[in-house]
Motif scaffolding. Structure first.
Motif, PDB file in Angstrom:
ATOM      1  N   GLN A 103       0.828  -1.210   0.000  1.00  0.00           N
ATOM      2  CA  GLN A 103       0.000   0.000   0.000  1.00  0.00           C
ATOM      3  C   GLN A 103       0.861   1.258   0.000  1.00  0.00           C
ATOM      4  O   GLN A 103       0.589   2.216  -0.747  1.00  0.00           O
ATOM      5  N   VAL A 104       1.897   1.275   0.826  1.00  0.00           N
ATOM      6  CA  VAL A 104       2.765   2.453   0.896  1.00  0.00           C
ATOM      7  C   VAL A 104       3.534   2.632  -0.405  1.00  0.00           C
ATOM      8  O   VAL A 104       3.664   3.762  -0.926  1.00  0.00           O
ATOM      9  N   MET A 105       4.035   1.538  -0.975  1.00  0.00           N
ATOM     10  CA  MET A 105       4.757   1.642  -2.245  1.00  0.00           C
ATOM     11  C   MET A 105       3.837   2.112  -3.374  1.00  0.00           C
ATOM     12  O   MET A 105       4.222   2.923  -4.219  1.00  0.00           O
ATOM     13  N   GLY A 106       2.611   1.614  -3.367  1.00  0.00           N
ATOM     14  CA  GLY A 106       1.653   2.087  -4.363  1.00  0.00           C
ATOM     15  C   GLY A 106       1.353   3.562  -4.220  1.00  0.00           C
ATOM     16  O   GLY A 106       1.226   4.289  -5.217  1.00  0.00           O
ATOM     17  N   PHE A 107       1.252   4.016  -2.976  1.00  0.00           N
ATOM     18  CA  PHE A 107       1.003   5.439  -2.734  1.00  0.00           C
ATOM     19  C   PHE A 107       2.172   6.291  -3.230  1.00  0.00           C
ATOM     20  O   PHE A 107       1.963   7.331  -3.873  1.00  0.00           O
ATOM     21  N   LEU A 108       3.405   5.863  -2.955  1.00  0.00           N
ATOM     22  CA  LEU A 108       4.569   6.637  -3.386  1.00  0.00           C
ATOM     23  C   LEU A 108       4.710   6.653  -4.907  1.00  0.00           C
ATOM     24  O   LEU A 108       4.980   7.703  -5.507  1.00  0.00           O
ATOM     25  N   VAL A 109       4.529   5.487  -5.529  1.00  0.00           N
ATOM     26  CA  VAL A 109       4.653   5.425  -6.986  1.00  0.00           C
ATOM     27  C   VAL A 109       3.563   6.260  -7.664  1.00  0.00           C
ATOM     28  O   VAL A 109       3.820   6.993  -8.632  1.00  0.00           O
ATOM     29  N   ALA A 110       2.343   6.164  -7.154  1.00  0.00           N
ATOM     30  CA  ALA A 110       1.253   6.961  -7.726  1.00  0.00           C
ATOM     31  C   ALA A 110       1.470   8.446  -7.501  1.00  0.00           C
ATOM     32  O   ALA A 110       1.110   9.267  -8.356  1.00  0.00           O
ATOM     33  N   SER A 111       2.058   8.801  -6.357  1.00  0.00           N
ATOM     34  CA  SER A 111       2.344  10.214  -6.107  1.00  0.00           C
ATOM     35  C   SER A 111       3.344  10.760  -7.129  1.00  0.00           C
ATOM     36  O   SER A 111       3.176  11.871  -7.650  1.00  0.00           O
ATOM     37  N   LEU A 112       4.379   9.966  -7.413  1.00  0.00           N
ATOM     38  CA  LEU A 112       5.329  10.390  -8.446  1.00  0.00           C
ATOM     39  C   LEU A 112       4.649  10.530  -9.805  1.00  0.00           C
ATOM     40  O   LEU A 112       4.945  11.452 -10.575  1.00  0.00           O
ATOM     41  N   GLY A 113       3.725   9.619 -10.088  1.00  0.00           N
ATOM     42  CA  GLY A 113       3.006   9.708 -11.353  1.00  0.00           C
ATOM     43  C   GLY A 113       2.140  10.950 -11.450  1.00  0.00           C
ATOM     44  O   GLY A 113       2.100  11.607 -12.507  1.00  0.00           O
ATOM     45  N   VAL A 114       1.450  11.288 -10.370  1.00  0.00           N
ATOM     46  CA  VAL A 114       0.599  12.488 -10.388  1.00  0.00           C
ATOM     47  C   VAL A 114       1.442  13.752 -10.510  1.00  0.00           C
ATOM     48  O   VAL A 114       1.106  14.676 -11.270  1.00  0.00           O
ATOM     49  N   VAL A 115       2.546  13.814  -9.768  1.00  0.00           N
ATOM     50  CA  VAL A 115       3.433  14.980  -9.862  1.00  0.00           C
ATOM     51  C   VAL A 115       4.022  15.099 -11.268  1.00  0.00           C
ATOM     52  O   VAL A 115       4.109  16.197 -11.841  1.00  0.00           O
ATOM     53  N   GLY A 116       4.411  13.961 -11.845  1.00  0.00           N
ATOM     54  CA  GLY A 116       4.936  13.996 -13.207  1.00  0.00           C
ATOM     55  C   GLY A 116       3.893  14.427 -14.222  1.00  0.00           C
ATOM     56  O   GLY A 116       4.207  15.140 -15.188  1.00  0.00           O
ATOM     57  N   THR A 117       2.638  14.029 -14.017  1.00  0.00           N
ATOM     58  CA  THR A 117       1.566  14.460 -14.914  1.00  0.00           C
ATOM     59  C   THR A 117       1.352  15.965 -14.845  1.00  0.00           C
ATOM     60  O   THR A 117       1.149  16.638 -15.872  1.00  0.00           O
ATOM     61  N   ILE A 118       1.418  16.514 -13.638  1.00  0.00           N
ATOM     62  CA  ILE A 118       1.271  17.964 -13.487  1.00  0.00           C
ATOM     63  C   ILE A 118       2.426  18.696 -14.171  1.00  0.00           C
ATOM     64  O   ILE A 118       2.226  19.704 -14.872  1.00  0.00           O
ATOM     65  N   MET A 119       3.635  18.173 -13.980  1.00  0.00           N
ATOM     66  CA  MET A 119       4.791  18.807 -14.619  1.00  0.00           C
ATOM     67  C   MET A 119       4.710  18.732 -16.144  1.00  0.00           C
ATOM     68  O   MET A 119       4.994  19.713 -16.844  1.00  0.00           O
ATOM     69  N   ALA A 120       4.308  17.580 -16.663  1.00  0.00           N
ATOM     70  CA  ALA A 120       4.215  17.433 -18.112  1.00  0.00           C
ATOM     71  C   ALA A 120       3.153  18.359 -18.697  1.00  0.00           C
ATOM     72  O   ALA A 120       3.333  18.929 -19.778  1.00  0.00           O
ATOM     73  N   THR A 121       2.049  18.523 -17.994  1.00  0.00           N
ATOM     74  CA  THR A 121       0.986  19.408 -18.490  1.00  0.00           C
ATOM     75  C   THR A 121       1.434  20.863 -18.506  1.00  0.00           C
ATOM     76  O   THR A 121       1.053  21.632 -19.401  1.00  0.00           O
ATOM     77  N   ALA A 122       2.230  21.250 -17.526  1.00  0.00           N
ATOM     78  CA  ALA A 122       2.666  22.647 -17.440  1.00  0.00           C
ATOM     79  C   ALA A 122       3.875  22.956 -18.315  1.00  0.00           C
ATOM     80  O   ALA A 122       4.187  24.136 -18.535  1.00  0.00           O
ATOM     81  N   MET A 123       4.574  21.950 -18.815  1.00  0.00           N
ATOM     82  CA  MET A 123       5.784  22.198 -19.616  1.00  0.00           C
ATOM     83  C   MET A 123       5.428  22.766 -20.992  1.00  0.00           C
ATOM     84  O   MET A 123       4.332  22.509 -21.525  1.00  0.00           O
ATOM     85  N   ASP A 124       6.357  23.519 -21.532  1.00  0.00           N
ATOM     86  CA  ASP A 124       6.155  24.154 -22.844  1.00  0.00           C
ATOM     87  C   ASP A 124       6.827  23.397 -23.982  1.00  0.00           C
ATOM     88  O   ASP A 124       6.779  23.853 -25.131  1.00  0.00           O
ATOM     89  N   THR A 125       7.448  22.285 -23.700  1.00  0.00           N
ATOM     90  CA  THR A 125       8.209  21.569 -24.732  1.00  0.00           C
ATOM     91  C   THR A 125       7.480  20.293 -25.159  1.00  0.00           C
ATOM     92  O   THR A 125       8.054  19.201 -25.162  1.00  0.00           O
ATOM     93  N   TRP A 126       6.209  20.422 -25.490  1.00  0.00           N
ATOM     94  CA  TRP A 126       5.490  19.272 -26.032  1.00  0.00           C
ATOM     95  C   TRP A 126       5.930  18.996 -27.468  1.00  0.00           C
ATOM     96  O   TRP A 126       5.976  17.854 -27.886  1.00  0.00           O
ATOM     97  N   SER A 127       6.191  20.033 -28.197  1.00  0.00           N
ATOM     98  CA  SER A 127       6.709  19.880 -29.563  1.00  0.00           C
ATOM     99  C   SER A 127       7.825  20.894 -29.755  1.00  0.00           C
ATOM    100  O   SER A 127       7.699  22.061 -29.358  1.00  0.00           O
ATOM    101  N   THR A 128       8.921  20.463 -30.339  1.00  0.00           N
ATOM    102  CA  THR A 128      10.079  21.324 -30.591  1.00  0.00           C
ATOM    103  C   THR A 128      10.383  21.343 -32.080  1.00  0.00           C
ATOM    104  O   THR A 128      10.102  20.371 -32.810  1.00  0.00           O
ATOM    105  N   GLN A 129      10.965  22.424 -32.503  1.00  0.00           N
ATOM    106  CA  GLN A 129      11.289  22.579 -33.928  1.00  0.00           C
ATOM    107  C   GLN A 129      12.385  21.605 -34.341  1.00  0.00           C
ATOM    108  O   GLN A 129      13.373  21.419 -33.623  1.00  0.00           O
ATOM    109  N   ASP A 130      12.172  20.965 -35.477  1.00  0.00           N
ATOM    110  CA  ASP A 130      13.150  20.014 -35.998  1.00  0.00           C
ATOM    111  C   ASP A 130      14.281  20.770 -36.682  1.00  0.00           C
ATOM    112  O   ASP A 130      14.060  21.540 -37.616  1.00  0.00           O
ATOM    113  N   LEU A 131      15.508  20.558 -36.207  1.00  0.00           N
ATOM    114  CA  LEU A 131      16.678  21.251 -36.749  1.00  0.00           C
ATOM    115  C   LEU A 131      17.550  20.319 -37.580  1.00  0.00           C
ATOM    116  O   LEU A 131      18.760  20.529 -37.692  1.00  0.00           O
TER     117      LEU A 131
END
Length: 256
Positions: free
Chosen positions: A7-35
């Protein structure tokens, strides 16, 4: 101990997943120019879900948010909605999971209630992870389609029609975060089984008699004995007894 650890490991892993989802949504580098065709450029463009940015060679970066909603593609808006739903479900799952942890005692919460809350939070984490993975995959599919369309136009001599964009770092963060949330939700669902009390798993069925309880007593067989006792009713008179204790019954001549 294994249930609490899962239960504790599931809580920690899911917490990392939720934090990562928030970070990915707020990031501006979803698509970058191809050089690939132009490695040396004075302007580098990259886009996110909420704004597009331009970085110059001097180091100056300018970002401009999307001021319109109706002007954006439908798939782009769907990606936004999926990421927001994943974040909301992930945060709600974390709040429920905190109260469901077996190592934390809050009031008089029974293990059956904690098992239900653990299962609920696990389902929320699974749905949140699926939303994040689906949103990132849809955006990646849009990038692949636009990339090959731009490549086709370039080979046809239309090189200055539009810039080509490739995968940004936010996509990989979103994929990893969605996978972590999914794994954490599965671990929470597995921990739910260990929190269910044993007496509630196998409930014994008891049958009660509708009437009075009748007890049967076994004993030796005494054979057939006629019932010599008769019930006394109205008008019944017991026959008189003689001196030797025997009863004397009236004869037929007494009624004449």
């Amino acid at each position: 101990m294994s249930t609490t650890l899962c239960q504790v490991m599931g809580f920690l892993v899911a917490s990392l997943g939720v934090v990562g989802t928030i970070m990915a949504t707020a990031m501006d580098t979803w698509s970058t120019q191809d050089l690939y065709d132009n490695p040396v450029t004075a302007v580098f463009q990259y886009q996110g879900l909420w704004r597009s940015c331009v970085r110059q060679s001097s180091g100056f970066t300018e970002c401009r948010p999307y001021f319109t909603i109706l002007g954006l593609p439908a798939m782009f808006q769907a990606v936004r909605a999926l990421m927001v739903v994943g974040i909301v479900l992930g945060i709600l799952g974390l709040l429920v999971c905190v109260f469901a942890l077996k190592c934390i005692r809050i009031g008089t919460v029974e293990d059956s209630a904690k098992a239900n809350m653990t299962l609920t939070s696990g389902i929320m984490f699974i749905v949140a992870g699926l939303c994040a993975i689906t949103g990132v995959s849809v955006f990646a599919n849009m990038l692949v389609t636009n990339f090959w369309m731009s490549t086709t136009n370039m080979y046809q001599g239309m090189q200055n029609v539009q810039n080509r964009y490739t995968f940004g770092s936010a996509l990989f963060v979103g994929w990893v975060a969605g996978g972590l949330a999914l794994v954490g939700g599965i671990m929470m669902c597995l921990a739910c089984r260990g929190l269910i009390p044993e007496e509630s798993r196998y409930k014994a069925v008891s049958y009660n008699a509708s009437g009075r309880n009748i007890s049967y007593r076994t004993g030796p067989y005494k054979g057939y004995e006629p019932d010599t006792k008769t019930r006394k009713g109205p008008g019944y008179e017991e026959a008189p007894r003689s001196e030797d204790g025997r009863r004397s019954y009236p004869s037929k001549y007494d009624y004449v």
